[in-house]
Motif scaffolding. Sequence first.
Motif, PDB file in Angstrom:
ATOM      1  N   GLU B 440       0.850  -1.192   0.000  1.00 22.38           N
ATOM      2  CA  GLU B 440       0.000   0.000   0.000  1.00 22.38           C
ATOM      3  C   GLU B 440       0.879   1.233   0.000  1.00 22.38           C
ATOM      4  N   SER B 441       0.383   2.273  -0.627  1.00 16.54           N
ATOM      5  CA  SER B 441       1.194   3.477  -0.735  1.00 16.54           C
ATOM      6  C   SER B 441       0.279   4.691  -0.892  1.00 16.54           C
ATOM      7  N   GLU B 442       0.917   5.842  -0.946  1.00 13.10           N
ATOM      8  CA  GLU B 442       0.168   7.089  -1.170  1.00 13.10           C
ATOM      9  C   GLU B 442       0.721   7.731  -2.424  1.00 13.10           C
ATOM     10  N   ILE B 443      -0.156   8.084  -3.376  1.00 14.96           N
ATOM     11  CA  ILE B 443       0.336   8.792  -4.557  1.00 14.96           C
ATOM     12  C   ILE B 443      -0.519  10.025  -4.809  1.00 14.96           C
ATOM     13  N   ILE B 444       0.115  11.019  -5.451  1.00 13.49           N
ATOM     14  CA  ILE B 444      -0.584  12.277  -5.741  1.00 13.49           C
ATOM     15  C   ILE B 444      -1.262  12.151  -7.118  1.00 13.49           C
ATOM     16  N   PHE B 445      -2.574  12.346  -7.145  1.00 12.75           N
ATOM     17  CA  PHE B 445      -3.305  12.296  -8.404  1.00 12.75           C
ATOM     18  C   PHE B 445      -3.244  13.673  -9.067  1.00 12.75           C
ATOM     19  N   LYS B 446      -3.786  13.742 -10.292  1.00  8.31           N
ATOM     20  CA  LYS B 446      -3.710  15.031 -10.995  1.00  8.31           C
ATOM     21  C   LYS B 446      -4.598  16.092 -10.356  1.00  8.31           C
ATOM     22  N   ASP B 447      -5.491  15.655  -9.428  1.00  7.08           N
ATOM     23  CA  ASP B 447      -6.261  16.651  -8.676  1.00  7.08           C
ATOM     24  C   ASP B 447      -5.436  17.197  -7.506  1.00  7.08           C
ATOM     25  N   GLU B 448      -4.131  16.787  -7.471  1.00 10.53           N
ATOM     26  CA  GLU B 448      -3.154  17.258  -6.474  1.00 10.53           C
ATOM     27  C   GLU B 448      -3.486  16.811  -5.069  1.00 10.53           C
ATOM     28  N   ARG B 449      -4.349  15.783  -4.976  1.00 13.90           N
ATOM     29  CA  ARG B 449      -4.653  15.226  -3.663  1.00 13.90           C
ATOM     30  C   ARG B 449      -3.955  13.891  -3.518  1.00 13.90           C
ATOM     31  N   SER B 450      -3.569  13.591  -2.286  1.00 13.42           N
ATOM     32  CA  SER B 450      -2.915  12.312  -2.029  1.00 13.42           C
ATOM     33  C   SER B 450      -3.984  11.213  -1.907  1.00 13.42           C
ATOM     34  N   HIS B 451      -3.771  10.130  -2.598  1.00  7.90           N
ATOM     35  CA  HIS B 451      -4.714   9.010  -2.550  1.00  7.90           C
ATOM     36  C   HIS B 451      -4.006   7.768  -2.024  1.00  7.90           C
ATOM     37  N   SER B 452      -4.725   7.007  -1.199  1.00 11.71           N
ATOM     38  CA  SER B 452      -4.193   5.722  -0.746  1.00 11.71           C
ATOM     39  C   SER B 452      -4.407   4.709  -1.859  1.00 11.71           C
ATOM     40  N   VAL B 453      -3.362   3.977  -2.176  1.00 18.14           N
ATOM     41  CA  VAL B 453      -3.499   2.972  -3.240  1.00 18.14           C
ATOM     42  C   VAL B 453      -2.937   1.631  -2.767  1.00 18.14           C
ATOM     43  N   SER B 454      -3.530   0.587  -3.330  1.00 29.10           N
ATOM     44  CA  SER B 454      -2.998  -0.760  -3.117  1.00 29.10           C
ATOM     45  C   SER B 454      -2.409  -1.189  -4.464  1.00 29.10           C
ATOM     46  N   VAL B 455      -1.145  -1.590  -4.443  1.00 29.41           N
ATOM     47  CA  VAL B 455      -0.441  -1.918  -5.686  1.00 29.41           C
ATOM     48  C   VAL B 455      -0.074  -3.396  -5.684  1.00 29.41           C
ATOM     49  N   SER B 456      -0.376  -4.081  -6.788  1.00 32.83           N
ATOM     50  CA  SER B 456       0.012  -5.490  -6.920  1.00 32.83           C
ATOM     51  C   SER B 456       0.867  -5.653  -8.166  1.00 32.83           C
ATOM     52  N   TYR B 457       1.973  -6.347  -8.004  1.00 36.37           N
ATOM     53  CA  TYR B 457       2.812  -6.682  -9.157  1.00 36.37           C
ATOM     54  C   TYR B 457       2.700  -8.188  -9.379  1.00 36.37           C
ATOM     55  N   ILE B 458       2.266  -8.573 -10.572  1.00 37.99           N
ATOM     56  CA  ILE B 458       2.130 -10.007 -10.906  1.00 37.99           C
ATOM     57  C   ILE B 458       3.177 -10.349 -11.969  1.00 37.99           C
ATOM     58  N   PRO B 459       4.157 -11.165 -11.619  1.00 34.37           N
ATOM     59  CA  PRO B 459       5.227 -11.466 -12.588  1.00 34.37           C
ATOM     60  C   PRO B 459       4.685 -12.166 -13.827  1.00 34.37           C
ATOM     61  N   HIS B 460       5.260 -11.796 -14.963  1.00 34.52           N
ATOM     62  CA  HIS B 460       4.928 -12.476 -16.240  1.00 34.52           C
ATOM     63  C   HIS B 460       6.009 -13.539 -16.452  1.00 34.52           C
ATOM     64  N   VAL B 461       5.623 -14.762 -16.106  1.00 31.26           N
ATOM     65  CA  VAL B 461       6.595 -15.864 -16.152  1.00 31.26           C
ATOM     66  C   VAL B 461       6.352 -16.671 -17.418  1.00 31.26           C
ATOM     67  N   GLU B 462       7.453 -16.955 -18.118  1.00 28.76           N
ATOM     68  CA  GLU B 462       7.349 -17.785 -19.328  1.00 28.76           C
ATOM     69  C   GLU B 462       8.282 -18.972 -19.154  1.00 28.76           C
ATOM     70  N   LEU B 463       7.736 -20.152 -19.442  1.00 28.69           N
ATOM     71  CA  LEU B 463       8.566 -21.354 -19.323  1.00 28.69           C
ATOM     72  C   LEU B 463       9.413 -21.497 -20.577  1.00 28.69           C
ATOM     73  N   GLY B 464      10.721 -21.631 -20.370  1.00 27.69           N
ATOM     74  CA  GLY B 464      11.639 -21.788 -21.502  1.00 27.69           C
ATOM     75  C   GLY B 464      11.592 -23.196 -22.060  1.00 27.69           C
ATOM     76  N   SER B 465      12.398 -23.431 -23.086  1.00 25.25           N
ATOM     77  CA  SER B 465      12.399 -24.738 -23.760  1.00 25.25           C
ATOM     78  C   SER B 465      12.815 -25.861 -22.820  1.00 25.25           C
ATOM     79  N   ARG B 466      13.660 -25.576 -21.853  1.00 31.30           N
ATOM     80  CA  ARG B 466      14.087 -26.623 -20.923  1.00 31.30           C
ATOM     81  C   ARG B 466      13.321 -26.557 -19.609  1.00 31.30           C
ATOM     82  N   GLY B 467      12.185 -25.934 -19.645  1.00 31.25           N
ATOM     83  CA  GLY B 467      11.349 -25.872 -18.447  1.00 31.25           C
ATOM     84  C   GLY B 467      11.822 -24.826 -17.450  1.00 31.25           C
ATOM     85  N   LYS B 468      12.818 -24.034 -17.849  1.00 33.26           N
ATOM     86  CA  LYS B 468      13.323 -23.008 -16.937  1.00 33.26           C
ATOM     87  C   LYS B 468      12.450 -21.765 -17.048  1.00 33.26           C
TER      88      LYS B 468
END
Lengths: 126, 727
Positions: B440-468
């Motif tokens: 969770e974090s606080e970011i300034i929107f273009k209305d110049e007000r601080s907003h509480s936000v919840s941020v999720s990062y979901i990795p983009h995983v690709e399996l290689g030819s050898r399963g790596k």
Amino acid sequence: MNSKLILIIDDEEPIQKVVRLSLKLEANWQIICASSGLEGIDLAEHHHPDAILLDVMMPEIDGINTFERLNKNVDTQHIPVILLTAKTGTAEKRLFQKIGVTGVITKPFDPLTLASQIAKLLQWTL
Amino acid sequence: MECDDGVGEHFLWEEVIDPHPITASSQTSLSRALAKLTAQPVKDCIVVMRSNRVVGIVTQQNLLTAISQRHNWTKLRLAKVISQPATTILQADLSTPAAVLEIFEQQPISKLPVLDEQNNLVGVISHQRLLQATSHPEPVVSIQRQHQRAQLFAEITLKIRQSLQLKDILQTTVEEVQNLLNADRVLIYQVLPDGTGKATSEAVKDAYPAVLGMAFPEEVFPKDYQQLYAKGRILEIKDVHAPDAGIAECLLEFIEQWDIQSKLIVPIVYPLTPEQSQTEPSDGHELWGLLIAHQCESPRQWTDFELELMQQLAAQISIALSQGQMLEYLEERVKLRTAELTETNRALQQEIQERKQIEMALRQSEEQMRLITNNLPVLIAYVDAQQRYGFNNQAYNYWLGQDPVTLHGKSIQSVTIPEYYEKIQPHIEAALQGEQVTYESEIIFKDERSHSVSVSYIPHVELGSRGKAKINGFFALTTDISDRKAIERMKDEFIAVVSHELRTPLTSLHGSLKLIATGRLGHLSDEGQQMLAVADESTDRLVRLVNNVLDLQRIESGDVTMDHGVCNAADLVEQAAEAMQTMAKQHRIEIQTQLQSLSIWADPDYIVQTLTNLIGNAIKFSAPNKKITLSLQPLKTAPTDQSPEQSSPAALFCVQDHGQGIPTDKLGSIFERFHQVDSSDSRKKGGTGLGLTICRKIIEQHGGTIWAESQLGKGSKFYFTIPLSAN
């Protein structure tokens, strides 16, 4: 035991009445009441009570602020303060201990044992 | 060019040299070669050339043999069927016919190509023609007649070749042969697969009966006769009634039905189809039928020319059959190929249609996705492994004033203020390591007000030819939780107010009732006393309920911060036991302890709260004069919901009573809120239905486990574990 003078600071008149009657019946202590923090500080400065029963949640200045003011005041800082509070959270209890109050009695209290609870905290004998 | 070696006074080389032989490359296909040969019926061989040099001779017979014997003849080239070695003679070396005849006798050849001094082909000498020219020197008139006959034969063949329809070819053949030979009847007899036969074409003079269309039984033309004809037998009978004609009596009767006096029969060899060549044990020749000439008026001596003509026309029919077969084969191949192409085309059309549908579905899906992502109240972005934006939805514009098009390809760091990037950098790096991150974090929107936000990062995983696994980047979802935060704050404030506002009148009510109950404010009647007791007990219960609800809310909301520290578990049990002594005495219950000193990692206040709750329950549900036992012992491995590897040594607390016990089916639910074993009993005991739920929440927050064991009528044991301190 000499009769004690107890100052009750609580904005709730019914509580004042119950505490007053309870302490009178059980210990025959003298009671004076204030309905706000500022009034309580004023009464404390003038009457030098033996102990103060202080409510925490009050309008204008709350119990914590009142206690800090009493503590800073040379005329009142020696008076033991027992908080009489409905706040029962562990964090709140820790805060009360930290600021140096003599004791905490949780509302609702048992009016039949209130005097003995106070006496125990202040090491008085009934 | 003329010579005289005694065999003839006027021997001309031009008469035995074909100056315009058919030539073809050694890579010419058999079908092409056959076409060339049949286009010039008077020719009977092809000179095979490679790089303008003669490499061999392929005769008409060679071609027919190859076609009939080789199932893959359509793929064959002339180089594969050359039968005669490339023996040649220079034009300058043509001295006498006898010298050339000697060459033919020494070599297994029937044709001799003649070359000039530059080795260019100038003609081909035919062994047969040379023999005829030398052994039977004919006068010029005879040669001219022979030439006319050859011309005639060429004309007939040309007529025959004017149609590709076998039926027309056969009919033309019999008509032309009848006309040329002046025969009374010429017919083609086709041998059918079942051994019977049929006259399929006929040219007959009006005076004689026709046999066209008539079917003949197998006996007329038995199998052994068929085999003889298949090997090339020619039957020439001057007079069927002559004793040396060799015709059986029974057949003679049959023959007389058709007025036959004389007959000439040549076989028509049927080339095997490629499929037949593979399956049938044959030398490649099968008798297709017979070309038959009848003389009905009188016996007739058939001449060599007539015999030769019949043979050559039978060969032409064979070629026509080959071509028909080839045509049929090619038509079949074309049909099959057309069917294949049609099917392929249909499949392609279907694939194109499917692809179009898929593309349309993809476009619709993309459009829908774009519509959805652009209208969702969430910042959605894709960030690649180099921390560059690959996609941003329109919310970036609405919320932050950042145009997605402008953001595309830019690094997060370049579009973020340094202080904020420092905060989020560890989360970005964790996501690029494959970890799913939420913060969770606080970011300034273009209305110049601080907003509480919840941020999720979901990795983009690709399996290689050898399963790596390979991390290509991550999806970033940012949700504005300002409203939720505001509601949480309101809820906290509400609870604080409720806590105070409920407790304050309760305190007055509770205190007043207690004071009245002392009787020191005046005496009440018995009924009055009873009602007062009811009011007093209900008030007590209401107080406990309010306390428990508030406790539970605080713990569940995470508002409570456990102040963990090292503490002695035995001291906490003693402390709880002492706090409950008054209640125990009132219920005439004895509390016993079996303790040992154990260091635990816990918040002492909450552990005491849990213990007093469990002890209170034990007292309430025990009959007077019973014992309650509080015990404490170490556990090497604590039971846990997590994997065994994560379990650690713990202190095991136990509160044992000898009360009424809990039914087995209730044991699993007693820790759920308001799940009392017997609600009426619980009310009687003054329970709120929240005590055990609070206990479970507290223990879970300590990383411990709580459970109960019970036997009806014998009592219950409530256990919980708390991790031992590392020290």
